[in-house]
Motif scaffolding. Structure first.
Motif, PDB file in Angstrom:
ATOM      1  N   ALA A 232       0.830  -1.209   0.000  1.00  0.00           N
ATOM      2  CA  ALA A 232       0.000   0.000   0.000  1.00  0.00           C
ATOM      3  C   ALA A 232       0.865   1.259   0.000  1.00  0.00           C
ATOM      4  N   LEU A 233       1.933   1.254   0.762  1.00  0.00           N
ATOM      5  CA  LEU A 233       2.822   2.412   0.791  1.00  0.00           C
ATOM      6  C   LEU A 233       3.589   2.559  -0.512  1.00  0.00           C
ATOM      7  N   ALA A 234       3.919   1.446  -1.159  1.00  0.00           N
ATOM      8  CA  ALA A 234       4.568   1.515  -2.467  1.00  0.00           C
ATOM      9  C   ALA A 234       3.627   2.124  -3.502  1.00  0.00           C
ATOM     10  N   TRP A 235       2.341   1.779  -3.426  1.00  0.00           N
ATOM     11  CA  TRP A 235       1.350   2.401  -4.313  1.00  0.00           C
ATOM     12  C   TRP A 235       1.281   3.905  -4.067  1.00  0.00           C
ATOM     13  N   ARG A 236       1.356   4.306  -2.808  1.00  0.00           N
ATOM     14  CA  ARG A 236       1.305   5.735  -2.485  1.00  0.00           C
ATOM     15  C   ARG A 236       2.490   6.470  -3.085  1.00  0.00           C
ATOM     16  N   VAL A 237       3.666   5.900  -2.952  1.00  0.00           N
ATOM     17  CA  VAL A 237       4.862   6.529  -3.509  1.00  0.00           C
ATOM     18  C   VAL A 237       4.756   6.596  -5.031  1.00  0.00           C
ATOM     19  N   GLY A 238       4.300   5.509  -5.637  1.00  0.00           N
ATOM     20  CA  GLY A 238       4.155   5.496  -7.091  1.00  0.00           C
ATOM     21  C   GLY A 238       3.154   6.522  -7.586  1.00  0.00           C
ATOM     22  N   LEU A 239       2.021   6.645  -6.894  1.00  0.00           N
ATOM     23  CA  LEU A 239       1.028   7.646  -7.282  1.00  0.00           C
ATOM     24  C   LEU A 239       1.555   9.063  -7.096  1.00  0.00           C
ATOM     25  N   SER A 240       2.317   9.290  -6.039  1.00  0.00           N
ATOM     26  CA  SER A 240       2.886  10.616  -5.801  1.00  0.00           C
ATOM     27  C   SER A 240       3.885  10.989  -6.890  1.00  0.00           C
ATOM     28  N   VAL A 241       4.739  10.061  -7.262  1.00  0.00           N
ATOM     29  CA  VAL A 241       5.714  10.319  -8.317  1.00  0.00           C
ATOM     30  C   VAL A 241       5.004  10.537  -9.656  1.00  0.00           C
ATOM     31  N   LEU A 242       3.996   9.726  -9.944  1.00  0.00           N
ATOM     32  CA  LEU A 242       3.236   9.888 -11.183  1.00  0.00           C
ATOM     33  C   LEU A 242       2.547  11.245 -11.234  1.00  0.00           C
ATOM     34  N   LEU A 243       1.970  11.685 -10.130  1.00  0.00           N
ATOM     35  CA  LEU A 243       1.322  12.989 -10.077  1.00  0.00           C
ATOM     36  C   LEU A 243       2.337  14.096 -10.325  1.00  0.00           C
TER      37      LEU A 243
END
Length: 72
Positions: A40-51
């Motif tokens: 879940a935290l990896a998804w958060r980091v990935g979404l933040s970088v994508l944004l």
């Protein structure tokens, strides 16, 4: 663009919430809680970088313009 940013923020908050849920849970149902929480935290980091990358590209392509204080 506003809707994309809003959707990304909601996704980031949702992944943070699910990480909190997995952290508070006792590792039931055969899976350890750390792997679900880390995912879940990896998804958060990935979404933040994508944004961040999408906002940077939108600025470079001219879809959005910076506002605020003038530098000159």
């Amino acid at each position: 663009m506003k809707y994309f940013v809003l959707l990304a923020f909601l996704g980031i908050l949702g992944s943070l919430g699910s990480a909190l849920y997995f952290m508070m849970r006792d590792g039931q149902h055969g899976k350890p809680k750390t792997s679900n929480m880390a995912r879940a935290l990896a998804w958060r980091v990935g979404l933040s970088v994508l944004l961040f990358v999408c906002i940077l590209l939108a600025w470079k392509l001219g879809y959005i313009q910076p506002t605020g204080l003038r530098t000159g």
